[in-house]
Write a protein that holds these residues in place. Structure first.
Motif, short mmCIF file in Angstrom:
data_model
loop_
_atom_site.label_atom_id
_atom_site.label_comp_id
_atom_site.label_asym_id
_atom_site.label_seq_id
_atom_site.Cartn_x
_atom_site.Cartn_y
_atom_site.Cartn_z
N GLY A 1 0.93 -1.34 -0.02
CA GLY A 1 -0.05 -0.05 -0.02
C GLY A 1 0.77 1.15 0.05
O GLY A 1 1.84 1.35 -0.81
N GLY A 2 0.33 2.15 0.79
CA GLY A 2 1.30 3.47 0.76
C GLY A 2 0.70 4.36 -0.15
O GLY A 2 -0.61 4.43 -0.39
N ARG A 3 1.50 5.39 -0.50
CA ARG A 3 0.99 6.47 -1.26
C ARG A 3 0.96 6.10 -2.97
O ARG A 3 0.77 7.08 -3.76
CB ARG A 3 2.10 7.73 -1.00
CG ARG A 3 1.84 8.17 0.26
CD ARG A 3 2.69 9.24 0.55
NE ARG A 3 2.45 9.93 2.07
CZ ARG A 3 3.24 10.96 2.54
NH1 ARG A 3 4.04 11.50 1.76
NH2 ARG A 3 2.95 11.40 3.72
N GLY A 4 1.89 4.99 -3.33
CA GLY A 4 1.90 4.72 -4.77
C GLY A 4 0.33 4.37 -5.33
O GLY A 4 -0.52 4.27 -4.57
N LYS A 5 0.19 4.75 -6.50
CA LYS A 5 -1.02 4.13 -7.27
C LYS A 5 -1.18 3.00 -7.68
O LYS A 5 -0.04 2.17 -8.22
CB LYS A 5 -0.94 5.27 -8.48
CG LYS A 5 -2.14 5.04 -9.26
CD LYS A 5 -2.27 6.04 -10.68
CE LYS A 5 -3.63 5.86 -11.30
NZ LYS A 5 -3.32 6.82 -12.51
N ILE A 6 -2.18 2.14 -7.37
CA ILE A 6 -2.37 1.03 -7.88
C ILE A 6 -2.64 0.92 -9.46
O ILE A 6 -3.30 1.71 -9.99
CB ILE A 6 -3.91 0.36 -7.28
CG1 ILE A 6 -3.53 0.34 -5.86
CG2 ILE A 6 -4.23 -1.00 -7.99
CD1 ILE A 6 -5.07 -0.26 -5.02
N GLY A 7 -2.01 -0.12 -10.16
CA GLY A 7 -1.96 -0.03 -11.38
C GLY A 7 -0.71 0.13 -12.32
O GLY A 7 -0.49 0.12 -13.45
N GLN A 8 0.26 0.94 -11.36
CA GLN A 8 1.31 1.39 -11.96
C GLN A 8 2.35 0.07 -11.86
O GLN A 8 2.51 -0.48 -10.68
CB GLN A 8 2.05 2.52 -11.31
CG GLN A 8 1.22 3.85 -11.68
CD GLN A 8 1.91 4.97 -11.08
OE1 GLN A 8 2.61 4.76 -10.22
NE2 GLN A 8 1.74 6.27 -11.91
N PHE A 9 3.11 -0.16 -13.02
CA PHE A 9 4.03 -1.50 -12.61
C PHE A 9 5.24 -0.94 -11.87
O PHE A 9 5.92 -0.09 -11.79
CB PHE A 9 4.64 -1.59 -13.93
CG PHE A 9 5.46 -3.00 -14.27
CD1 PHE A 9 4.86 -4.19 -14.14
CD2 PHE A 9 6.61 -3.09 -13.88
CE1 PHE A 9 5.87 -5.46 -14.45
CE2 PHE A 9 7.50 -4.28 -14.03
CZ PHE A 9 7.07 -5.44 -14.08
N ARG A 10 5.30 -2.10 -10.85
CA ARG A 10 6.47 -1.85 -9.81
C ARG A 10 7.20 -3.41 -9.41
O ARG A 10 6.46 -4.11 -8.82
CB ARG A 10 6.17 -1.13 -8.63
CG ARG A 10 7.46 -1.06 -7.64
CD ARG A 10 7.14 -0.74 -6.34
NE ARG A 10 8.22 -0.33 -5.61
CZ ARG A 10 8.43 -0.12 -4.29
NH1 ARG A 10 7.38 0.73 -3.73
NH2 ARG A 10 9.61 0.14 -3.65
N TYR A 11 8.12 -3.57 -10.19
CA TYR A 11 8.79 -4.93 -10.20
C TYR A 11 9.11 -5.10 -8.90
O TYR A 11 10.09 -4.37 -8.50
CB TYR A 11 9.68 -5.42 -11.21
CG TYR A 11 10.09 -6.81 -11.22
CD1 TYR A 11 9.25 -7.96 -11.24
CD2 TYR A 11 11.40 -7.10 -10.51
CE1 TYR A 11 9.71 -9.08 -11.52
CE2 TYR A 11 12.00 -8.39 -10.66
CZ TYR A 11 11.12 -9.49 -10.95
OH TYR A 11 11.31 -10.62 -10.79
N THR A 12 8.85 -6.16 -7.99
CA THR A 12 9.26 -6.45 -6.61
C THR A 12 9.80 -7.78 -6.60
O THR A 12 8.93 -8.72 -6.56
CB THR A 12 8.02 -6.25 -5.72
OG1 THR A 12 7.08 -7.13 -6.07
CG2 THR A 12 7.72 -4.82 -5.40
N PRO A 13 11.26 -7.86 -6.80
CA PRO A 13 11.75 -9.34 -6.77
C PRO A 13 11.44 -9.99 -5.58
O PRO A 13 11.33 -11.19 -5.61
CB PRO A 13 13.36 -8.73 -6.89
CG PRO A 13 13.33 -7.50 -7.20
CD PRO A 13 12.16 -6.78 -6.59
N LEU A 14 11.62 -9.73 -4.08
CA LEU A 14 11.48 -10.54 -3.15
C LEU A 14 10.16 -9.91 -2.21
O LEU A 14 9.50 -10.73 -1.87
CB LEU A 14 12.74 -10.32 -2.41
CG LEU A 14 14.01 -11.00 -3.08
CD1 LEU A 14 15.20 -10.94 -2.16
CD2 LEU A 14 13.66 -12.37 -3.59
N ILE A 15 10.45 -8.85 -1.82
CA ILE A 15 9.36 -8.44 -0.59
C ILE A 15 7.96 -8.05 -1.47
O ILE A 15 7.98 -6.84 -1.86
CB ILE A 15 9.92 -7.29 0.03
CG1 ILE A 15 11.32 -7.58 0.79
CG2 ILE A 15 8.99 -6.56 0.98
CD1 ILE A 15 12.13 -6.46 1.27
N GLY A 16 6.85 -8.88 -1.22
CA GLY A 16 5.77 -8.67 -1.99
C GLY A 16 5.07 -9.95 -2.47
O GLY A 16 4.16 -10.19 -1.97
#
Length: 327
Positions: A133-148
């Motif tokens: 969560g947080g302030r980021g926008k749902i729908g924007q690609f963010r590759y999370t290799p490990l944490i998530g």
């Protein structure tokens, strides 16, 4: 028939330019056309495949949906964790769905991944939920290799009532003749580093709470990897038995998000390329499927930073050698 001189030339290139490769298996039209091992590895060696693990998690999510454990990927993540109370009062985490996790379009609160805290956490699922969560926008690609990604392991565990290891063993590994012997827990940093380099451990990393990792931590052989690629090339069938629905395979391997900076398309934890799809992991581990040429390539690699691009390597040096290969 395969041109043996062509394959000897390929092996020379591998030794020269891709020195960390442990094994290569190539299937054409569902038949094994090439299998070779390097760096002292053999058919019984098991290699840590790193982020290729994510694509196996995607297969398991599809199986869980097929069997009715999960209704659909539009479900909210927190619906699977009724006892979890977010640390902060913020709305974003309430709206994150399973689809967002699968397409790497979920936001997280961290800018720089707190890997030390992650690896020393007793519960990697809760640790990851705390950062969702947080302030980021749902729908924007963010590759999370490990944490998530471990949140997906928690979803599988809670939805099926089984450990990820047990669910995978019953519904995926055993039907395909893949052996993953045990869950592996690390008691020290040294044990984990040894696991990363080992070639004789058949297992899947697990945190102290008993949940298997989702973004890394599985060891397989190149043959195992090729079987998983062929399963998807077959539309979810293995030896005429339905393992995962054709609908899930199709949806998983379509572009649903895109890493614009790297110009890479992403499905449901599968990378999408112009001729098919691939699972990719650190060190040059890859399951590559070309649906147009009916070709599956599995490359298991010992970890090494900054290796040559395996997709480019396959397209340049492997695919041309199998253009006219017949059964």
């Amino acid at each position: 028939m395969i041109n043996q001189s062509n394959m000897q030339e390929l092996e020379t290139i591998i030794t020269k330019d891709c020195g960390n490769i442990a094994g290569v298996v190539i299937l054409k039209d569902g038949e094994t056309q090439y299998e070779h091992y390097f760096n002292g590895c053999t058919a019984v060696s098991r290699i840590h495949i790193y982020s290729v693990t994510k694509s196996i998690i995607s297969i398991l999510i599809g199986i869980a949906i097929d069997k009715g454990y999960i209704a659909d990927i539009g479900q909210r993540v927190l619906d699977f964790f009724p006892d979890y109370i977010p640390k902060q009062r913020e709305k974003t985490i309430q709206n994150v769905t399973l689809r967002d996790l699968l397409t790497m379009t979920a936001p997280y609160k961290y800018k720089f991944a707190p890997y030390v805290k992650y690896f020393t956490s007793d519960d990697m699922v809760t640790f990851s939920l705390d950062l969702l969560g947080g302030r980021g926008k749902i729908g924007q690609f963010r590759y999370t290799p490990l944490i998530g990604p471990d949140i997906l392991s928690g979803i599988l565990r809670n939805a099926t009532g089984q450990s990820v290891f047990d669910f995978a063993s019953e519904h995926l590994f055993r039907p395909l003749g893949i052996t993953v012997e045990r869950s592996v827990i690390f008691h020290s940093k040294e044990e984990q580093m040894a696991f990363n380099k080992a070639t004789d451990i058949s297992g899947w990393a697990v945190d102290p709470s008993g949940t298997n990792t989702a973004g890394w931590g599985l060891t397989l052989s190149p043959v195992d990897m090729a079987k998983l690629g062929q399963l998807y090339l077959n539309g979810g069938l293995w030896n005429k038995k339905r393992i995962v629905s054709a609908e899930w395979v199709s949806e998983s391997t379509k572009e649903h998000s895109r890493w614009e900076r790297m110009s890479l398309s992403y499905g449901y934890l599968w990378w999408i390329h112009e001729d098919g799809f691939a699972a990719m992991g650190d060190g040059g581990n890859v399951i590559y499927v070309n649906t147009k040429k009916n070709l599956t390539v599995a490359i298991a690699s010992l970890f090494k930073p900054k290796v040559t691009d395996r997709i480019e390597f396959i397209k340049e040096y492997i695919e041309p050698r199998f253009e006219d290969c017949k059964e």
